[in-house]
Design a protein around this motif. Structure first.
Motif, short mmCIF file in Angstrom:
data_model
loop_
_atom_site.label_atom_id
_atom_site.label_comp_id
_atom_site.label_asym_id
_atom_site.label_seq_id
_atom_site.Cartn_x
_atom_site.Cartn_y
_atom_site.Cartn_z
N MET A 2 0.82 -1.19 0.00
CA MET A 2 0.00 0.00 0.00
C MET A 2 0.87 1.26 0.00
SD MET A 2 -3.10 1.14 2.52
CE MET A 2 -3.87 -0.43 2.33
N ASN A 3 2.04 1.19 0.51
CA ASN A 3 2.91 2.37 0.60
C ASN A 3 4.07 2.28 -0.40
OD1 ASN A 3 1.56 3.70 2.78
ND2 ASN A 3 2.35 2.11 4.11
N GLU A 4 3.76 1.94 -1.64
CA GLU A 4 4.79 1.76 -2.64
C GLU A 4 5.13 3.05 -3.39
OE1 GLU A 4 3.32 -1.37 -5.10
OE2 GLU A 4 3.30 -2.80 -3.46
N GLY A 5 4.41 4.14 -3.13
CA GLY A 5 4.71 5.41 -3.76
C GLY A 5 4.14 5.58 -5.15
N LYS A 6 3.31 4.66 -5.62
CA LYS A 6 2.74 4.76 -6.97
C LYS A 6 1.55 5.69 -7.01
CE LYS A 6 4.32 0.21 -8.35
NZ LYS A 6 3.97 -1.12 -8.83
N LEU A 7 0.84 5.81 -5.91
CA LEU A 7 -0.29 6.71 -5.80
C LEU A 7 -0.08 7.63 -4.62
CD1 LEU A 7 -3.29 4.25 -6.24
CD2 LEU A 7 -2.44 5.88 -7.91
N LYS A 8 -0.61 8.84 -4.73
CA LYS A 8 -0.54 9.76 -3.60
C LYS A 8 -1.96 9.98 -3.09
CE LYS A 8 0.66 14.12 -1.89
NZ LYS A 8 1.30 15.22 -1.65
N PRO A 9 -2.31 9.32 -2.00
CA PRO A 9 -3.66 9.52 -1.46
C PRO A 9 -3.80 10.93 -0.92
CG PRO A 9 -2.38 8.06 -0.05
CD PRO A 9 -1.53 8.37 -1.23
N LEU A 10 -4.94 11.54 -1.21
CA LEU A 10 -5.20 12.90 -0.76
C LEU A 10 -5.93 12.93 0.57
CD1 LEU A 10 -6.30 14.42 -4.16
CD2 LEU A 10 -4.02 14.45 -3.11
N ALA A 11 -6.79 11.94 0.79
CA ALA A 11 -7.56 11.88 2.04
C ALA A 11 -8.18 10.50 2.16
CB ALA A 11 -8.65 12.95 2.05
#
Length: 110
Positions: A1-10
């Motif tokens: 989940m924390n692979e840096g491919k997506l940046k969750p906004l909220a």
């Protein structure tokens, strides 16, 4: 989940997810609402209160198990257990809040 491919906004929750501690909730991000996504267990209407209470106790015990908690957190879930009455109240509030919006969009529960 924390692979840096997506940046969750909220996150769509009242509290930050343990798996994403640096991601704000929707309200922390500046939006004036707190949508939540949740799963619950339901029983048929007329189920005896003792059975509903026992089912709630068993689900709370399962959700508190470290292995279950670890699996749920890894999948991005933040387990929240509440009494059957509190859950029923939550569903009632959410239906009152979101029902008119769903209806205006032509959506219905099945």
């Amino acid at each position: 989940m924390n692979e840096g491919k997506l940046k969750p906004l909220a996150v769509l929750a009242e509290k930050r997810y343990p798996a994403l501690p640096n991601v704000p909730t929707v309200s922390e991000a500046g939006f004036n609402f707190t949508p939540t996504v949740y799963y619950g267990a339901y029983a048929p209407a007329g189920t005896p209160a003792a059975i509903v209470t026992r089912m709630g106790q068993l689900l709370a015990t399962a959700a508190a198990d470290p292995a279950v908690m670890k699996t749920m957190n890894a999948a991005g879930f933040a387990p929240l257990t509440e009494s059957p009455k509190a859950f029923a109240d939550r569903v009632t509030r959410d239906r009152a809040a979101w029902g008119p919006i769903a209806k205006s969009l032509g959506l219905s529960l099945e």
